[in-house]
Scaffold this active site. Structure first.
Site, PDB file in Angstrom:
ATOM      1  CE  LYS B  39      -3.979  -2.012   0.220  1.00  0.00           C
ATOM      2  NZ  LYS B  39      -4.560  -2.056  -1.104  1.00  0.00           N
ATOM      3  CB  CYS B  40       0.358   4.605  -1.489  1.00  0.00           C
ATOM      4  SG  CYS B  40       1.119   4.719  -3.113  1.00  0.00           S
ATOM      5  N   PRO B  41       2.215   4.659   1.265  1.00  0.00           N
ATOM      6  CG  PRO B  41       3.593   5.911   2.695  1.00  0.00           C
ATOM      7  CD  PRO B  41       2.332   5.080   2.674  1.00  0.00           C
TER       8      PRO B  41
END
Lengths: 377, 103
Positions: B39-41
């Site tokens: 998942k970002c970041p």
């Protein structure tokens, strides 16, 4: 707790509280009836309608009260699309409209209509040339453009868009939820929607204003009550909403300038105090109270929790903080960083001291999260 | 594993014909960063770490399937003055996002 989430909901204005208490006693009866208390409720309702119309710059009989800003958008969009069915089935919207506009468009598509979405630039301003081209296309029934973006505060060129729409003979719906009570409405709208709890009124009151001559046919079963909106009117809440709007509009110029100066301070200081930050949206042509920034390498949810612990209520358009796994469609459409996103929106009375304290805790909060994620600075 | 196939086979370009042609003319990635499932970041943190491991003007391909990465990696390039070459859909979902090291 310093409350910096006015774009979600503004705390109840003191005038609204007073009006609500008084109207619970004086305006409880059925305004559709003919006896004394009913006539008093009707009088209060019509007085509130006139006050709201005056602030919006339209006629009282053009104003209807809905149960929310979202419902006002749903009824406004779907009602005009139905009323102008013979003109065509095309709906034009900007890519950064509130989800209530986009969801109305999805209903329209399911019913066989089409939706054209017009893109925005890096600061979130709609591409006006493309917007004009879209509304001039054959079969356009309605165009929608917000007054200011709810996530980044960018003002849209509503007056220019309205002129383009007028030239094409297409009505323009302006979702003014973020600006009513804070800034005067731009002229030229055909339909305007707003939400009382965004200006310091109670929740449960929205405004749907439809100018004379705009064809509108309700998507819901009608009754003989509130014009365009079925159901028993919440007269006390509407009276409180109107009182809050009058007060907010009267204070708007002075309070807006004060909040705007605080937003300027945040816009200038955040990139100075925190490395690798992008401040998002129009720096000048913006709503007075909203500022949004994204911090590289930071998880939005973690930052909101850190700020909550430090006593600040803010919101975020990052995907991990939303109910869906997608990042905000607004940030996506702008092409800006969606992670590590923080929206600060200042309510009436927000203090400079609280803003300074926010600026003093933010750099450490970001640094801690980056350290925990193993980011080398 | 599809991921181990030749990069060009595994990619479906989502840009214009001119960009596709430019892409085919461009060099293959010098490094692939596998951020699938992250998942970002995190994909961007991985990219920021890895970009210094390739020579100047070389291309890093970030494989990511978090929708935020599709917006955020080009935005990171703009902020960090690297070059976003293009983003190519992967058959199993997600994208190969190509970034050229500028400095």
């Amino acid at each position: 707790m310093a409350y910096f989430d006015a774009a979600s909901t503004e705390p109840l204005h003191p005038r609204a509280r007073e009006a609500l208490t008084a109207a619970l006693d004086a305006g409880w009866a059925d305004p559709a009836r003919l006896y004394g208390p009913a006539r008093r409720a009707r009088m209060l309702l019509e007085q509130a309608r006139a006050e709201v119309a005056e602030v919006l710059g339209c006629r009282p009989d053009e104003v209807s009260f809905t149960t929310s800003g979202t419902q006002a958008v749903h009824l406004g969009v779907l009602g005009v699309l139905r009323g102008r069915r013979r003109a065509g089935r095309r709906l034009v919207v900007s890519a950064v409209e509130h989800s209530s506009v986009l969801h109305s468009g999805e209903v329209h598509e399911r019913e066989g209509g089409t939706v054209e979405t017009v893109g925005v630039g890096l600061t979130g301003v709609v591409d006006l040339a493309a917007f004009g081209e879209a509304v001039r296309a054959e079969g356009t029934a309605l165009a929608c453009l917000q007054s200011a973006n709810h996530e980044v505060g960018t003002l849209q060129p509503v007056a220019e868009a309205a002129a383009l729409c007028a030239g094409a003979g297409v009505p323009l719906l302006v979702d003014a939820a973020q600006t009513v009570g804070r800034m005067p409405a731009s002229p030229g709208w055909s339909v305007l929607t707003a939400s009382a709890h965004k200006w310091g009124g109670p929740a449960g009151v929205g405004v749907l204003a439809v100018r004379k001559g705009v064809r509108w046919r309700g998507p819901l079963p009608q009754d003989e009550r509130e014009n365009r909106v079925p159901g028993f009117e919440n007269v006390p809440a509407i009276v409180a909403a109107a009182a809050a709007l009058r007060a907010a509009a009267a204070e708007a110029e002075q309070e807006g300038a004060r909040l705007s100066a605080l937003v300027d301070r945040i816009r200038a200081e955040v990139p100075r105090l925190v490395p690798d930050v992008e401040v998002i949206g129009e720096p000048v042509a913006r709503a007075p109270h909203i500022v949004t920034f994204s911090c590289l390498y930071v998880e939005g949810e973690a930052l909101l929790m850190e700020l909550d612990k430090a006593g600040f209520a803010v919101s975020s358009g990052s995907s991990c903080t939303a109910s869906t796994l997608r990042p905000s469609h607004v940030l996506e459409a702008m092409g800006v960083l969606t992670h590590g996103n923080v929206r600060v929106s200042l309510p009436r009375g927000a203090s400079g001291a609280d803003v300074d304290r926010f600026l003093s805790v933010l750099p450490d909060a970001v640094r801690r999260i980056r350290e925990e994620a193993g980011v080398k600075s | 594993m599809i991921r181990n196939r030749g990069v060009s086979d595994a990619m479906t370009p989502r840009h214009t014909a001119a960009e596709q042609a430019a892409q085919q003319a461009a060099q293959a990635p010098a490094l692939t960063v596998d951020a699938l499932g992250k998942k970002c970041p995190i994909p961007i943190i991985m990219l920021a770490e890895q970009i210094n491991h390739v020579p100047l003007n070389a291309v890093v391909s970030v494989l990511a399937d978090d929708p935020a990465a599709f917006t955020d990696i080009p935005a990171w390039c703009r902020l960090k003055s690297h070059h976003h070459v293009g983003s190519y859909e992967l058959p199993q979902g997600g994208w190969a996002i190509h970034v050229r090291r500028n400095y």
